[in-house]
Design a protein around this motif. Sequence first.
Motif, PDB file in Angstrom:
ATOM      1  N   ALA A  55      14.782 -11.591 -30.846  1.00  0.00           N
ATOM      2  CA  ALA A  55      15.510 -11.839 -29.797  1.00  0.00           C
ATOM      3  C   ALA A  55      15.020 -12.947 -28.745  1.00  0.00           C
ATOM      4  CB  ALA A  55      15.279 -10.445 -28.468  1.00  0.00           C
ATOM      5  N   ILE A  56      13.057 -13.367 -29.579  1.00  0.00           N
ATOM      6  CA  ILE A  56      12.538 -14.010 -28.633  1.00  0.00           C
ATOM      7  C   ILE A  56      12.897 -15.600 -29.394  1.00  0.00           C
ATOM      8  CG2 ILE A  56      10.000 -14.923 -28.232  1.00  0.00           C
ATOM      9  CD1 ILE A  56       8.822 -12.340 -27.591  1.00  0.00           C
ATOM     10  N   ASP A  57      12.876 -15.882 -31.077  1.00  0.00           N
ATOM     11  CA  ASP A  57      12.402 -16.941 -31.863  1.00  0.00           C
ATOM     12  C   ASP A  57      13.792 -17.150 -31.201  1.00  0.00           C
ATOM     13  OD1 ASP A  57      10.667 -17.101 -33.443  1.00  0.00           O
ATOM     14  OD2 ASP A  57      12.621 -17.682 -34.560  1.00  0.00           O
ATOM     15  N   ALA A 112      16.921   2.181 -23.551  1.00  0.00           N
ATOM     16  CA  ALA A 112      17.585   2.112 -25.253  1.00  0.00           C
ATOM     17  C   ALA A 112      16.604   2.699 -26.436  1.00  0.00           C
ATOM     18  CB  ALA A 112      17.592   0.698 -25.134  1.00  0.00           C
ATOM     19  N   GLY A 113      17.300   2.915 -27.026  1.00  0.00           N
ATOM     20  CA  GLY A 113      16.926   3.775 -28.323  1.00  0.00           C
ATOM     21  C   GLY A 113      15.678   1.890 -29.398  1.00  0.00           C
ATOM     22  N   GLN A 114      15.308   2.536 -29.859  1.00  0.00           N
ATOM     23  CA  GLN A 114      14.318   1.064 -30.269  1.00  0.00           C
ATOM     24  C   GLN A 114      14.382   1.295 -32.767  1.00  0.00           C
ATOM     25  OE1 GLN A 114      10.546   1.352 -32.076  1.00  0.00           O
ATOM     26  NE2 GLN A 114       9.546  -0.634 -31.998  1.00  0.00           N
ATOM     27  N   SER A 115      13.083   1.863 -33.155  1.00  0.00           N
ATOM     28  CA  SER A 115      13.533   2.258 -34.373  1.00  0.00           C
ATOM     29  C   SER A 115      14.231   3.868 -34.635  1.00  0.00           C
ATOM     30  CB  SER A 115      11.922   2.316 -35.044  1.00  0.00           C
ATOM     31  OG  SER A 115      11.086   3.021 -34.640  1.00  0.00           O
ATOM     32  N   VAL A 245      16.523  -4.823 -16.029  1.00  0.00           N
ATOM     33  CA  VAL A 245      16.079  -4.058 -16.976  1.00  0.00           C
ATOM     34  C   VAL A 245      17.664  -4.212 -17.578  1.00  0.00           C
ATOM     35  CG1 VAL A 245      16.195  -1.700 -17.977  1.00  0.00           C
ATOM     36  CG2 VAL A 245      14.469  -2.948 -15.817  1.00  0.00           C
ATOM     37  N   THR A 246      19.019  -4.866 -16.806  1.00  0.00           N
ATOM     38  CA  THR A 246      20.400  -4.221 -17.743  1.00  0.00           C
ATOM     39  C   THR A 246      20.150  -6.384 -18.105  1.00  0.00           C
ATOM     40  OG1 THR A 246      21.595  -3.052 -16.297  1.00  0.00           O
ATOM     41  CG2 THR A 246      22.481  -5.157 -17.727  1.00  0.00           C
ATOM     42  N   ARG A 247      19.589  -7.016 -18.105  1.00  0.00           N
ATOM     43  CA  ARG A 247      19.746  -8.401 -18.592  1.00  0.00           C
ATOM     44  C   ARG A 247      18.269  -8.285 -19.690  1.00  0.00           C
ATOM     45  NH1 ARG A 247      16.443 -12.593 -15.580  1.00  0.00           N
ATOM     46  NH2 ARG A 247      16.515 -11.165 -14.336  1.00  0.00           N
ATOM     47  N   PHE A 248      17.340  -7.817 -19.463  1.00  0.00           N
ATOM     48  CA  PHE A 248      16.333  -7.753 -20.529  1.00  0.00           C
ATOM     49  C   PHE A 248      17.606  -6.777 -22.196  1.00  0.00           C
ATOM     50  CE2 PHE A 248      14.191  -4.682 -23.763  1.00  0.00           C
ATOM     51  CZ  PHE A 248      12.718  -5.719 -24.288  1.00  0.00           C
ATOM     52  N   ILE A 249      17.805  -5.480 -21.231  1.00  0.00           N
ATOM     53  CA  ILE A 249      18.779  -4.624 -22.970  1.00  0.00           C
ATOM     54  C   ILE A 249      19.500  -5.676 -23.624  1.00  0.00           C
ATOM     55  CG2 ILE A 249      20.313  -2.876 -23.037  1.00  0.00           C
ATOM     56  CD1 ILE A 249      18.265  -1.415 -20.921  1.00  0.00           C
ATOM     57  N   THR A 250      20.793  -6.377 -22.597  1.00  0.00           N
ATOM     58  CA  THR A 250      21.410  -7.062 -23.494  1.00  0.00           C
ATOM     59  C   THR A 250      21.142  -8.406 -24.457  1.00  0.00           C
ATOM     60  OG1 THR A 250      22.287  -7.447 -21.599  1.00  0.00           O
ATOM     61  CG2 THR A 250      22.906  -9.314 -22.485  1.00  0.00           C
ATOM     62  N   ALA A 251      19.519  -8.931 -23.961  1.00  0.00           N
ATOM     63  CA  ALA A 251      18.631 -10.091 -25.160  1.00  0.00           C
ATOM     64  C   ALA A 251      18.722  -9.055 -26.148  1.00  0.00           C
ATOM     65  CB  ALA A 251      17.589 -10.792 -24.580  1.00  0.00           C
ATOM     66  N   ARG A 253      20.131  -6.179 -27.025  1.00  0.00           N
ATOM     67  CA  ARG A 253      20.634  -6.344 -28.499  1.00  0.00           C
ATOM     68  C   ARG A 253      21.494  -6.814 -28.721  1.00  0.00           C
ATOM     69  NH1 ARG A 253      23.618  -1.878 -23.676  1.00  0.00           N
ATOM     70  NH2 ARG A 253      22.801  -0.331 -24.285  1.00  0.00           N
ATOM     71  N   LYS A 254      20.690  -7.967 -28.595  1.00  0.00           N
ATOM     72  CA  LYS A 254      21.693  -9.234 -29.551  1.00  0.00           C
ATOM     73  C   LYS A 254      20.405  -8.954 -30.543  1.00  0.00           C
ATOM     74  CE  LYS A 254      23.367 -12.522 -28.146  1.00  0.00           C
ATOM     75  NZ  LYS A 254      23.379 -14.385 -27.438  1.00  0.00           N
ATOM     76  N   GLY A 255      19.328  -8.901 -30.398  1.00  0.00           N
ATOM     77  CA  GLY A 255      18.408  -9.500 -32.127  1.00  0.00           C
ATOM     78  C   GLY A 255      18.389  -7.667 -32.654  1.00  0.00           C
TER      79      GLY A 255
END
Length: 346
Positions: A55-57, A112-115, A245-251, A253-255
């Motif tokens: 998501a960063i890259d 949100a979930g991770q691994s 937080v919502t904007r973080f999760i949106t990005a 999730r794309k990653g």
Amino acid sequence: MIRSHTPRLPKAIARAALLLAAIAASSFGLSHSAAAEGLVIGIAKLASAGPVFVAIDRGYFTEQGFEPVLKYFEAAQPIAVAAASGDIDVGATGLTAGFYNMAGQGVLKIVAGQSHEKPGYQSNAVIASLNGFNGGLKSLENLAGKSIGIAAVGSTTHYALGLIAEKYRIDLKAIRIVPLQTIPNMVSALRGGQIDGLVVPSTAAMPLLRDGQAKLLGYVGDETPWQIGAVFTSSKTALEKRDFVTRFITAYRKGARDFFEAFNGPSGKTVDGERAEGILAIVSKYTGQSPATLKDIIPYVDPDARLNVKDVVKQIRWYQAQGFIGPNVDPTVVFDMSQIVETPAP
């Protein structure tokens, strides 16, 4: 010859015009930069943080108006502490008893979930030192009476060891558990023959196995699947900065979607093709691990960052039974269900 009669600006005026244009461009750049919102993300240099790296890259956080900064930690628990204190905005790592204690007091929220630990994926491994292997630790059934290193009491590696002991009907008290705090300490203890074995992230296990300094006993995901990681923030941030937080999760999730699609083909897990190579290159860039090493230790990440809420509740109950979490902690308080997409029941 016909000469142009277009009037020319005096040189001083032309220079002034150029200067004004440069100032205007500079001012635009400053205002554009100032508009980006700071975002500090706490993670460990593990493949499980792949969705954050992607998501960063690929600029997904930038698309959401963030200027992301990574803050690295050697273990999961300090990430939870940093989120609670406000040193980071969001954490993405494994879930620990310490995290649940703070969340149970209303300090932290899972968003949100991770691994996940899942069959066929190599998030964490159980390995034996050469001394341990030669001394009889040749399978997971031989854990009783052996010294096994973990990150910390109440850590993800502690919980994984507990699940494995339960599966093989071994009394957890029969295993000499050695908390070593950080991954470098764990690796050093195994190399030095100070312990019989380790439960350790595969990122650290693979070099030891390839160098012939350890023996593989099994992968946690193959033995005991569970929701190992999550994305979380402080309760204050979850409540007062919901859009953040919502904007973080949106990005994020794309990653996560890119990460999932790179390693999960129609017939199951795969790490072949240009898409996988691109993601491996990104994760390698941020973890310092080679793509060749990472290829063998890819964790499972849900493409929608879904969370197995029921499994998290199960974890809390286990930690309570061990005395690591107060008996009165209500598991439901650790979730921000307004953000979470729950894993559907099987």
